[in-house]
Design a protein around this motif. Structure first.
Motif, short mmCIF file in Angstrom:
data_model
loop_
_atom_site.label_atom_id
_atom_site.label_comp_id
_atom_site.label_asym_id
_atom_site.label_seq_id
_atom_site.Cartn_x
_atom_site.Cartn_y
_atom_site.Cartn_z
N HIS A 1 0.85 -1.19 0.00
CA HIS A 1 0.00 0.00 0.00
C HIS A 1 0.89 1.25 0.00
O HIS A 1 1.71 1.43 0.90
N HIS A 2 0.70 2.08 -1.01
CA HIS A 2 1.56 3.26 -1.15
C HIS A 2 0.89 4.46 -0.50
O HIS A 2 -0.14 4.95 -0.98
N ILE A 3 1.47 4.94 0.59
CA ILE A 3 0.95 6.10 1.30
C ILE A 3 1.88 7.28 1.07
O ILE A 3 3.09 7.18 1.31
N VAL A 4 1.32 8.38 0.58
CA VAL A 4 2.08 9.62 0.48
C VAL A 4 1.82 10.43 1.74
O VAL A 4 0.67 10.77 2.06
N LEU A 5 2.88 10.71 2.48
CA LEU A 5 2.80 11.47 3.72
C LEU A 5 3.24 12.90 3.44
O LEU A 5 4.39 13.14 3.08
N VAL A 6 2.30 13.84 3.56
CA VAL A 6 2.63 15.25 3.37
C VAL A 6 3.24 15.76 4.67
O VAL A 6 2.59 15.74 5.72
N ASP A 7 4.48 16.23 4.58
CA ASP A 7 5.28 16.50 5.77
C ASP A 7 5.19 17.95 6.21
O ASP A 7 5.65 18.86 5.52
N TYR A 8 4.60 18.15 7.40
CA TYR A 8 4.58 19.46 8.04
C TYR A 8 5.47 19.49 9.28
O TYR A 8 5.48 20.46 10.02
N GLY A 9 6.20 18.39 9.48
CA GLY A 9 7.03 18.23 10.68
C GLY A 9 6.78 16.87 11.30
O GLY A 9 6.58 16.74 12.51
N THR A 10 6.77 15.84 10.45
CA THR A 10 6.36 14.51 10.90
C THR A 10 7.33 13.88 11.89
O THR A 10 8.51 14.24 11.94
N LYS A 11 6.82 12.95 12.66
CA LYS A 11 7.62 12.17 13.60
C LYS A 11 8.00 10.84 12.96
O LYS A 11 7.22 10.26 12.20
N HIS A 12 9.20 10.35 13.30
CA HIS A 12 9.65 9.07 12.75
C HIS A 12 8.67 7.95 13.06
O HIS A 12 8.47 7.04 12.25
N SER A 13 8.05 7.99 14.25
CA SER A 13 7.19 6.89 14.66
C SER A 13 5.91 6.80 13.83
O SER A 13 5.31 5.72 13.74
N ILE A 14 5.48 7.89 13.23
CA ILE A 14 4.32 7.82 12.32
C ILE A 14 4.69 7.03 11.08
O ILE A 14 3.93 6.16 10.63
#
Length: 360
Positions: free
Chosen positions: A167-180
């Motif tokens: 499953h390909h998830i694109v995570l839009v980064d506003y300051g994401t945490k590694h654990s997410i």
């Protein structure tokens, strides 16, 4: 060596430098965290960018700093306030003491501060600008903070990929945490982290199966330029918004946000899932919430509420495949009772089966 914490309210607290005294003043918005543990995750959470963090638990640092619980590559806080910090570390995984770690990154820490009095002041007057300094300021001196967009200081500058799942998830980064990111990868996802500001067409070209709008620092209304893209993503893909991502999704669909007096920061905030009736504890770090009376006409409905102040903790949409949470389901730090949010999101992605649907 003596040090001082001066609040914009005029209150001054005396303490002792546990790291080297800074050259000049260190300014930031002062906030407090109520967890007994989790200081390593807090220090490296990008959502705390440029804030002075007060740890309410009286003893901080006893298990040191390890090499696995970082939420980003470096600490983001402006400064640290504690009552007592251990100069040694008592844990088999510890590689640094808390003092040594902060010293390495040039983050000042004041100890022997009456943290109970500081927290009471914040609870009464709200989060406010503060300064850590080597000398008492004159009463008439004003503490003003630089008004900037903090997301730009912590978010990715270029796409990065993690995992190789189905499953390909694109995570839009506003300051994401590694654990997410780790929470998605361990559930069989390939995760592509992209900078905020990337256009809808560029994201669509990556052929995602789902979208995650990440956490991050600051006022969501500083990112109004992001909202058209966020709305397009919500209309085309299964979407999960976490913390700042939850707020941005709400704004994009016509709701409003407001700032809390002193925010929610800790690993012990009780939340109700209105769908199941279940109550669970959550890890939180935010100053802003979505206003309940602004939901009319947006298609959004409340799924999660905070039992302390009844504020909105999560939303669903009656048409779009959208789920949002104000708390942190990855639970770093904090109890892991809410990680089923990721399972629900992946099930929605599976049900969508890679289809790109534009709702009217």
């Amino acid at each position: 060596m003596k040090g001082y914490l001066q609040l914009k309210s005029g209150d001054c607290f005396h303490g002792k430098w546990l790291t080297d005294a800074p050259n000049g003043e260190v300014k930031g918005e002062i906030v407090f965290f109520t967890g007994m543990t989790g200081y390593q995750e807090v220090l490296t959470d990008p959502s705390y960018k440029d804030q002075i963090i007060v740890f309410t638990y009286p003893l901080i640092g006893n298990y040191g700093i390890n090499e696995v619980n970082f939420e980003s590559e470096k600490p983001h806080v402006a400064g640290v306030i504690v009552y007592e910090a251990k100069q040694t570390a008592y844990h088999y995984e510890a590689k640094f003491t808390l003092v040594d770690y902060l010293q390495k990154w040039g983050i000042p820490m004041l100890g022997h501060i009456d943290t109970r009095a500081v927290v009471k002041k914040i609870r009464n007057d709200g989060s406010m600008p503060a300064v850590m300094t080597n000398q008492i300021m004159e009463k008439e001196q004003q503490i003003e903070l630089l008004q900037d967009i903090k997301v730009s200081k912590v978010a990715s500058l270029r796409p990065q990929s993690y995992g190789d799942g189905d499953h390909h998830i694109v995570l839009v980064d506003y300051g994401t945490k590694h654990s997410i990111i780790k929470s998605l990868v361990k559930r069989g996802c390939k995760v592509t982290v992209v900078p905020n500001g990337m256009s809808f067409d560029e994201i669509q070209h990556l052929k995602p199966d789902g979208i995650l709008l990440s956490n991050g620092p600051g006022d969501p209304k500083d990112l109004m330029a992001e909202l058209p893209t966020v709305k397009k993503l919500i209309r085309h893909y299964p979407t999960l918004g976490i913390c700042l991502g939850h707020q941005l999704a709400s704004l994009a669909l016509g709701a409003n946000t407001k700032k809390l007096t002193f925010g929610h920061r800790g690993a012990n905030h009780p939340v109700t899932d209105l769908q199941s009736g279940r109550v669970f504890m959550t890890s939180q770090n935010h100053s802003y919430v979505v206003e309940q009376n602004s939901l009319k006409g947006t298609g959004l409905s409340v799924r999660f509420t905070n039992l302390h102040d009844q504020s909105i903790e999560g939303l669903e949409h009656n048409v779009y495949s959208l789920q949002t949470v104000q708390f942190h389901p990855e639970a770093h730090p904090g109890p892991g009772e809410s990680d089923y949010i990721f399972d629900e999101f992946i099930e929605t992605v599976k049900d969508n089966n890679g289809r790109v649907i534009a709702y009217a």
